[in-house]
Structure formats: structure tokens, C-alpha cells
Scaffold this motif. Sequence first.
Motif, PDB file in Angstrom:
ATOM      1  N   ALA A  55      -6.984  -2.626 -14.138  1.00 51.59           N
ATOM      2  CA  ALA A  55      -7.730  -1.503 -15.436  1.00 51.59           C
ATOM      3  C   ALA A  55      -7.654  -0.539 -15.443  1.00 51.59           C
ATOM      4  O   ALA A  55      -6.766  -0.146 -14.690  1.00 51.59           O
ATOM      5  CB  ALA A  55      -9.228  -2.109 -15.156  1.00 51.59           C
ATOM      6  N   GLY A  56      -7.485   0.422 -16.361  1.00 50.72           N
ATOM      7  CA  GLY A  56      -6.989   1.459 -16.699  1.00 50.72           C
ATOM      8  C   GLY A  56      -5.910   1.994 -16.364  1.00 50.72           C
ATOM      9  O   GLY A  56      -4.466   1.962 -16.180  1.00 50.72           O
ATOM     10  N   THR A  57      -5.767   3.491 -15.477  1.00 50.05           N
ATOM     11  CA  THR A  57      -4.805   3.967 -15.026  1.00 50.05           C
ATOM     12  C   THR A  57      -3.917   2.970 -14.433  1.00 50.05           C
ATOM     13  O   THR A  57      -2.875   3.029 -13.300  1.00 50.05           O
ATOM     14  CB  THR A  57      -5.437   5.187 -14.167  1.00 50.05           C
ATOM     15  OG1 THR A  57      -5.738   5.550 -14.744  1.00 50.05           O
ATOM     16  CG2 THR A  57      -4.069   5.579 -13.374  1.00 50.05           C
ATOM     17  N   SER A  58      -5.286   2.359 -13.284  1.00 49.72           N
ATOM     18  CA  SER A  58      -3.965   1.227 -12.075  1.00 49.72           C
ATOM     19  C   SER A  58      -3.258  -0.175 -13.418  1.00 49.72           C
ATOM     20  O   SER A  58      -2.503  -0.772 -12.956  1.00 49.72           O
ATOM     21  CB  SER A  58      -5.255   0.143 -11.653  1.00 49.72           C
ATOM     22  OG  SER A  58      -5.340   0.828 -10.656  1.00 49.72           O
ATOM     23  N   GLN A 103      -7.316   0.857  -7.456  1.00 50.65           N
ATOM     24  CA  GLN A 103      -7.210   1.775  -6.459  1.00 50.65           C
ATOM     25  C   GLN A 103      -7.967   1.914  -5.148  1.00 50.65           C
ATOM     26  O   GLN A 103      -8.648   2.083  -3.158  1.00 50.65           O
ATOM     27  CB  GLN A 103      -7.818   3.119  -6.889  1.00 50.65           C
ATOM     28  CG  GLN A 103      -7.549   4.681  -6.171  1.00 50.65           C
ATOM     29  CD  GLN A 103      -8.818   4.837  -5.453  1.00 50.65           C
ATOM     30  OE1 GLN A 103      -9.186   4.968  -4.434  1.00 50.65           O
ATOM     31  NE2 GLN A 103     -10.490   4.981  -5.902  1.00 50.65           N
ATOM     32  N   SER A 104      -9.939   1.512  -5.923  1.00 47.69           N
ATOM     33  CA  SER A 104     -11.010   1.243  -4.816  1.00 47.69           C
ATOM     34  C   SER A 104     -10.950   0.000  -4.688  1.00 47.69           C
ATOM     35  O   SER A 104     -11.964  -0.396  -3.726  1.00 47.69           O
ATOM     36  CB  SER A 104     -12.461   1.305  -6.392  1.00 47.69           C
ATOM     37  OG  SER A 104     -12.080   0.349  -7.109  1.00 47.69           O
ATOM     38  N   GLY A 105     -10.407  -1.036  -5.310  1.00 42.44           N
ATOM     39  CA  GLY A 105     -10.590  -2.513  -4.627  1.00 42.44           C
ATOM     40  C   GLY A 105     -12.292  -2.740  -4.516  1.00 42.44           C
ATOM     41  O   GLY A 105     -12.491  -4.091  -4.627  1.00 42.44           O
ATOM     42  N   VAL A 153     -13.050  11.750 -10.338  1.00 36.49           N
ATOM     43  CA  VAL A 153     -13.088  10.637 -11.647  1.00 36.49           C
ATOM     44  C   VAL A 153     -11.212  10.110 -11.900  1.00 36.49           C
ATOM     45  O   VAL A 153     -11.378   9.073 -11.493  1.00 36.49           O
ATOM     46  CB  VAL A 153     -14.358  10.765 -12.737  1.00 36.49           C
ATOM     47  CG1 VAL A 153     -14.436   9.755 -13.407  1.00 36.49           C
ATOM     48  CG2 VAL A 153     -15.220  10.576 -11.612  1.00 36.49           C
ATOM     49  N   ALA A 154     -10.799  11.385 -12.201  1.00 36.91           N
ATOM     50  CA  ALA A 154      -9.713  10.916 -12.657  1.00 36.91           C
ATOM     51  C   ALA A 154      -8.290  10.523 -11.441  1.00 36.91           C
ATOM     52  O   ALA A 154      -7.878  11.404 -10.698  1.00 36.91           O
ATOM     53  CB  ALA A 154      -9.255  11.994 -13.883  1.00 36.91           C
ATOM     54  N   SER A 155      -7.926   9.323 -11.736  1.00 32.15           N
ATOM     55  CA  SER A 155      -7.018   9.258 -10.838  1.00 32.15           C
ATOM     56  C   SER A 155      -5.776   9.771 -11.382  1.00 32.15           C
ATOM     57  O   SER A 155      -5.287  10.166 -12.169  1.00 32.15           O
ATOM     58  CB  SER A 155      -6.849   7.951 -11.056  1.00 32.15           C
ATOM     59  OG  SER A 155      -5.923   7.023  -9.758  1.00 32.15           O
ATOM     60  N   LYS A 238      -5.074  10.317 -19.450  1.00 34.92           N
ATOM     61  CA  LYS A 238      -5.924  11.553 -18.470  1.00 34.92           C
ATOM     62  C   LYS A 238      -6.250  12.463 -19.441  1.00 34.92           C
ATOM     63  O   LYS A 238      -7.847  13.395 -19.311  1.00 34.92           O
ATOM     64  CB  LYS A 238      -5.101  12.404 -17.486  1.00 34.92           C
ATOM     65  CG  LYS A 238      -3.989  11.779 -16.722  1.00 34.92           C
ATOM     66  CD  LYS A 238      -4.911  11.840 -15.225  1.00 34.92           C
ATOM     67  CE  LYS A 238      -5.907  10.701 -15.346  1.00 34.92           C
ATOM     68  NZ  LYS A 238      -5.714   9.237 -14.486  1.00 34.92           N
ATOM     69  N   GLU A 241     -10.183  11.375 -20.902  1.00 40.17           N
ATOM     70  CA  GLU A 241     -10.950  11.443 -19.591  1.00 40.17           C
ATOM     71  C   GLU A 241     -11.394  12.463 -19.306  1.00 40.17           C
ATOM     72  O   GLU A 241     -12.757  12.572 -19.145  1.00 40.17           O
ATOM     73  CB  GLU A 241     -10.874   9.945 -18.770  1.00 40.17           C
ATOM     74  CG  GLU A 241      -9.861  11.102 -17.484  1.00 40.17           C
ATOM     75  CD  GLU A 241      -9.562   9.550 -16.877  1.00 40.17           C
ATOM     76  OE1 GLU A 241     -10.494   9.122 -16.695  1.00 40.17           O
ATOM     77  OE2 GLU A 241      -8.838   9.324 -16.156  1.00 40.17           O
ATOM     78  N   VAL A 354     -15.296   1.089 -11.426  1.00 42.72           N
ATOM     79  CA  VAL A 354     -16.582   0.405 -12.614  1.00 42.72           C
ATOM     80  C   VAL A 354     -16.857  -1.141 -11.992  1.00 42.72           C
ATOM     81  O   VAL A 354     -15.797  -2.245 -11.581  1.00 42.72           O
ATOM     82  CB  VAL A 354     -15.491   0.547 -13.614  1.00 42.72           C
ATOM     83  CG1 VAL A 354     -16.677  -0.446 -15.172  1.00 42.72           C
ATOM     84  CG2 VAL A 354     -15.152   2.054 -14.454  1.00 42.72           C
TER      85      VAL A 354
HETATM   86  C1  F6R Z   1      -8.828   6.712 -14.936  1.00 42.67           C
HETATM   87  C2  F6R Z   1      -9.741   6.285 -13.611  1.00 42.67           C
HETATM   88  C3  F6R Z   1      -9.731   4.943 -14.115  1.00 42.67           C
HETATM   89  C4  F6R Z   1      -9.788   3.278 -13.043  1.00 42.67           C
HETATM   90  C5  F6R Z   1      -9.995   2.345 -13.927  1.00 42.67           C
HETATM   91  C6  F6R Z   1      -9.797   1.529 -12.876  1.00 42.67           C
HETATM   92  O1  F6R Z   1      -8.183   7.745 -14.645  1.00 42.67           O
HETATM   93  O2  F6R Z   1      -9.558   6.450 -12.798  1.00 42.67           O
HETATM   94  O3  F6R Z   1      -8.964   3.593 -15.349  1.00 42.67           O
HETATM   95  O4  F6R Z   1      -8.202   3.346 -13.194  1.00 42.67           O
HETATM   96  O5  F6R Z   1     -11.495   2.096 -13.835  1.00 42.67           O
HETATM   97  O6  F6R Z   1      -9.789   1.566 -11.226  1.00 42.67           O
HETATM   98  P1  F6R Z   1      -9.326   0.865  -9.800  1.00 42.67           P
HETATM   99  O7  F6R Z   1      -8.231   1.123 -10.225  1.00 42.67           O
HETATM  100  O8  F6R Z   1     -10.001   1.358  -8.808  1.00 42.67           O
HETATM  101  O9  F6R Z   1      -8.942  -0.229  -9.560  1.00 42.67           O
END
Ligand code: F6R
Length: 357
Positions: A55-58, A103-105, A153-155, A238, A241, A354
Motif C-alpha cells: 500500500a501507499g509508498t510501499s 515498512q510497519s508490517g 508519517v511520510a515514509s 509525498k 500528504e 493503517v
Molecule cells: C506514505 C506512507 C503510506 C504507507 C502505507 C503503507 O508516506 O507512509 O502510504 O507507505 O500506509 O504502510 P506500510 O509500508 O507500513 O505497510
Amino acid sequence: EKGTYPHYMLKEIDEQPFVIRNIISKYKEEDESIKLDEDIRQAMLDADRIYIIAAGTSYHAGLVGKQLIEKIANKPVETHIASEFLYNMPLISENPLFIFISQSGETADSRGVLVNVKEMGHNALTITNVPGSTLSREADFTLHTYAGPEIAVASTKAYTAQMAVLAILAVDTAKAAGIQMDFDPLQELAIVASAMETLTDQKEQMEVIAREYLSVTRNCFFIGRAIDYFVCLEGALKLKEISYIQAEGFAGGELKHGTIALIEEGTPVVAVATQEHVNLSIRGNLKEVVARGASPCMISMEGLQESDDQLVLPKVHDYLSPLVSVIPLQLISYYAALHRDCDVDKPRNLAKSVTVE
Ligand code: F6R
């Protein structure tokens, strides 16, 4: 701790060269070859098709990952938005491997897919910054991105770390499959780390770009082709957000099919060109929007630059250019948010991970 930094985001942007060097050392054997779990190597080899879910940046890192694995390891890959996958399920191959990038898993959308594919009996690999997280525990294998805690928050650093690990994985798979190549990801990533440093040392220039193009605008477009297009999607995310500017990333050739109607006098259009085979065509697309009044910001790479480019990136290997071209986009977003008095580390309506679907 953010130490002397005014924001975690800026600190995390600056950490990227160290993160890449850390990844190199963690994935290097004593004889300089790639260090990777034998089970992961085998799972990659056995898979007839790879499904990347994120999702998102990942997800944006996953789009680059598809290119890397297909080009380097010659294996078909599909990248899917986690929240769509179960509703829009593609045909699943005979012997798939699912790769979750997170990122977060802890992202619920990705976990929903993981639970489903495990029920279907498929293999899953999680690429994450948090080993021991839910997605890591519930998958068969984990690759660690070693970016250190990401607080903003912004990856930023998690994204470049994910792409570095994907490049290493792609080459490892290719080698295991007996594919010959002269691309050494560990050596090339060292060059990337230096290039990142050159760019993080040019903050004043990014601040000026942000001020000139973004301090008052309502919207902004990012255009690129091939792998640069994926970085444009990330640059737009980026900017959206953290600065709340309406920003969109487009494939250069797609603009004329509708979006060009949005270009007005002064609309900022950032173009990214790091690949020789698309350099001239993306410059052509930029001319098309300039003819309609756009303010152009051309970001190119050494060897491809023209005299009036706003920023020239240090040369790195074509496969790894996203790790470098995203740095100015992260910094420009950061300074745009500052100029607009936004809460950089904690943008409105967003949470770091999320955990609801
Ligand atoms: C954008 C951002 C989000 C996450 C997305 C997935 O800067 O941080 O788009 O990339 O919510 O989160 P993870 O990688 O933790 O699954």
C-alpha cells in the motif's frame, strides 16, 4: 530522537545514505557475494510468478521491484494495491510467491491479503522494517530493510531501503538461476549512497525550488516515463500528504489524453529523466505543457542534462535511479510543507500505520 533536527522527516531523509550502507553490510558475505537465506533463494527460484502486494509508498517501491525482478531475474511479476487485491483478484499461477512490502508490517490491507493467500496454501515473503511485526510473523520468510525506526508519517528512508533490498533479491535470484550479468548491486548501491549524500548536501537548492514553484500553487504535476514514472507517483504522494497541495504523478505520454487540460499559466510541472531511452520524449512532454503556460522544473541525471535543467542528479546505475531521484522530491515536499506552515511530521488525517481496512 530527532536531536538537532527540526523534524523527524528531515532527519530520516538525511539518514538514507547510512541506511543504504547498512543494507550493503547486512547483505554481504565475507567473499563480497550476496548473503541471503537459502530458503528465500529457493522460494524465488521455484516461483513461476511473483505477486507483490503493498500500500501507499510501499506499493510504489513494489512497482520498481517488478521492473527489477523482471529485468534482472527474468521472472514475471505483478504488483498489486493491497486493498484492491481481494476484490480484483488476478489469475494466480501454478506456483506463485507472494511478496508483501510493508515498512510497519502492520498494514491491515496487506495483512488481509496475506491471511487469504496463506489459506490458499501459497508461500509468502515479507519485506519489512519491523521483523517480528504481524506481516513478518505470519509470512513464511522475512527480509529486513534495516532502515531503523521511521517516525515521520511520510515514509522516506523505508522506501529507498525497500528498493535496495528488492534489487539485491533480484540479482540473487538471477545468479541462483544461472543468469550472467555485470550488475553488482552491492557495489552499485555504494555509489547510490554517495549520490544521496551529494543531494542531501544541496538542501538550499531544494528549498529554493520549493519556494519558487510550490509556496502558493494549488496543484502540481510530476511527469516521467519508464522507471521515472514510478518515482513521480511517489513524489506526488509525498507532496500531497505533507503540504496538502493537490499533486499527481503521470506517465509523460498519458498527459495529452486528458490531464493536460489542467495546465494553466504557472502550473508547476516537475519532470524526471534518469533514463537515456526516455530522455528526449519526456523533454518533449515538458515542452507541450510549457506551451500551455506551465512552469517547468526539469530534474535530469549526469550524462543526460541540458543547460537549463533545474537539477542534475549524480550518475548511478539505471536500475537504481529511483533511490536517488526520489531524494530531491522528498526534500522539495519537505520545504513546500514548511513554506505552507504544515505539520511536517504529523500531517492531518493520517496515522503512521493503517491498521484498519
Ligand atoms: C506514505 C506512507 C503510506 C504507507 C502505507 C503503507 O508516506 O507512509 O502510504 O507507505 O500506509 O504502510 P506500510 O509500508 O507500513 O505497510
